[in-house]
Design a protein around this motif. Sequence first.
Motif, PDB file in Angstrom:
ATOM      1  N   ASN A   1     -63.644  25.388 -87.015  1.00 13.00           N
ATOM      2  CA  ASN A   1     -63.214  23.991 -86.994  1.00 13.00           C
ATOM      3  C   ASN A   1     -62.574  23.631 -88.335  1.00 13.00           C
ATOM      4  O   ASN A   1     -63.215  23.732 -89.380  1.00 13.00           O
TER       5      ASN A   1
ATOM      6  N   ALA B   1     -69.798  26.770 -93.876  1.00 11.70           N
ATOM      7  CA  ALA B   1     -68.736  25.776 -94.139  1.00 11.70           C
ATOM      8  C   ALA B   1     -68.328  25.780 -95.600  1.00 11.70           C
ATOM      9  O   ALA B   1     -69.125  26.065 -96.501  1.00 11.70           O
TER      10      ALA B   1
ATOM     11  N   ASP C   1     -66.504  29.642 -83.208  1.00  9.64           N
ATOM     12  CA  ASP C   1     -65.556  28.536 -83.314  1.00  9.64           C
ATOM     13  C   ASP C   1     -65.265  28.270 -84.788  1.00  9.64           C
ATOM     14  O   ASP C   1     -66.190  28.196 -85.613  1.00  9.64           O
TER      15      ASP C   1
ATOM     16  N   VAL D   1     -68.770  28.017 -86.581  1.00  5.91           N
ATOM     17  CA  VAL D   1     -69.968  27.834 -85.775  1.00  5.91           C
ATOM     18  C   VAL D   1     -70.153  29.095 -84.938  1.00  5.91           C
ATOM     19  O   VAL D   1     -69.366  29.371 -84.026  1.00  5.91           O
TER      20      VAL D   1
ATOM     21  N   THR E   1     -72.327  31.048 -82.267  1.00  4.02           N
ATOM     22  CA  THR E   1     -73.287  30.807 -81.203  1.00  4.02           C
ATOM     23  C   THR E   1     -73.680  32.126 -80.559  1.00  4.02           C
ATOM     24  O   THR E   1     -72.812  32.933 -80.208  1.00  4.02           O
TER      25      THR E   1
ATOM     26  N   GLU F   1     -65.221  24.928 -91.022  1.00  9.01           N
ATOM     27  CA  GLU F   1     -66.581  25.184 -90.575  1.00  9.01           C
ATOM     28  C   GLU F   1     -66.552  26.216 -89.456  1.00  9.01           C
ATOM     29  O   GLU F   1     -65.844  26.056 -88.466  1.00  9.01           O
TER      30      GLU F   1
ATOM     31  N   GLU G   1     -77.356  28.541 -82.711  1.00  9.77           N
ATOM     32  CA  GLU G   1     -76.110  28.648 -83.460  1.00  9.77           C
ATOM     33  C   GLU G   1     -76.397  28.625 -84.952  1.00  9.77           C
ATOM     34  O   GLU G   1     -77.459  28.181 -85.398  1.00  9.77           O
ATOM     35  N   ARG G   2     -75.432  29.101 -85.721  1.00 12.82           N
ATOM     36  CA  ARG G   2     -75.498  29.069 -87.180  1.00 12.82           C
ATOM     37  C   ARG G   2     -74.149  28.590 -87.698  1.00 12.82           C
ATOM     38  O   ARG G   2     -73.093  29.030 -87.206  1.00 12.82           O
ATOM     39  N   ARG G   3     -74.175  27.701 -88.692  1.00 15.03           N
ATOM     40  CA  ARG G   3     -72.950  27.121 -89.232  1.00 15.03           C
ATOM     41  C   ARG G   3     -72.714  27.579 -90.674  1.00 15.03           C
ATOM     42  O   ARG G   3     -73.657  27.675 -91.455  1.00 15.03           O
TER      43      ARG G   3
ATOM     44  N   THR H   1     -59.479  23.313 -83.618  1.00 20.45           N
ATOM     45  CA  THR H   1     -60.573  24.257 -83.394  1.00 20.45           C
ATOM     46  C   THR H   1     -60.024  25.512 -82.740  1.00 20.45           C
ATOM     47  O   THR H   1     -59.270  25.435 -81.753  1.00 20.45           O
TER      48      THR H   1
END
Length: 292
Positions: A115, A285, A113, A128, A130, A126, A281-283, A93
Amino acid sequence: MTDMIRIATNAMSAEFSTLGAEMRVLRDEAGRDLLSDGPLAFWTGRAPFLFPIVGAVNCDSIHIDGAAYPMDKHGFARKSEFTVVDHQSDRATFRLEADTATRAHYPFDFRLDINFATAGATLTAEAVLTNLGDVALPASFGFHPAFRWPLPWGGDRADHRLVFAEHEPAPVRRIDTKTGLVLPDPRPTPIEGDTLAPRDDLFIEDALIFDRLNSRKVRFGVPGNRGLEVDFANMPLLGVWTKPGAPFLCIEPWQGLADPVGYDGDFRAKPYVVEVAPRAERRFAIAITLSA
């Protein structure tokens, strides 16, 4: 100074730079390279992340709540130093947080972040995002991996195909090569059924932009040989790009795109920009699989 971080399984390995959290190496179980080596004659990127914008913006600036902020093409994340906050044999990460430098271009408190994880023959990436602030945070995000073309599993460059999970009859968007902005009129798709035969002449006018996709998965390679599958279940747009003659093809799932020609509105109102509520937060990927 940038550091390199490696993760691996028996079926694949990947290496990442702390500069931009960019994947610099992707290899199969035999150590064959699948990612561009960044040829100086064409494009030195390999798999940058596009944040907080995708593509170019009008006059190289974004407008937020009545103020203008300078913003280079594809944003600043790809040129920022990330911190490694976790590293194990099969995952890592990387983190970027707002500071004085980022706020000069993007006036928000955020944490980004990235990942990465490997499982069998699949690498997942992915992001992330925030919102650490007290106002809604507008953003776009994009992936930009440049895969070798031709891939090392046999077949010439001209034999490769990009096969979509569904038929894709909708027209595509193109770029004004002088400004980098999206042209207003769509063009007929070069996809036949579910298959795109990439050719150099398709990219004289920059990227192919698919903004009316049925598919959320594509496969790249020579039919009948091994290939790469790219899954992007929560990304609404896809860019496909190279420079004519370059030894790579970029397969780019996006949440966002370049400004339309002449756009002078607020960044929050731009098509495909998402807003992240305070403390939410929004992801974003994708998954890259070395298929049989």
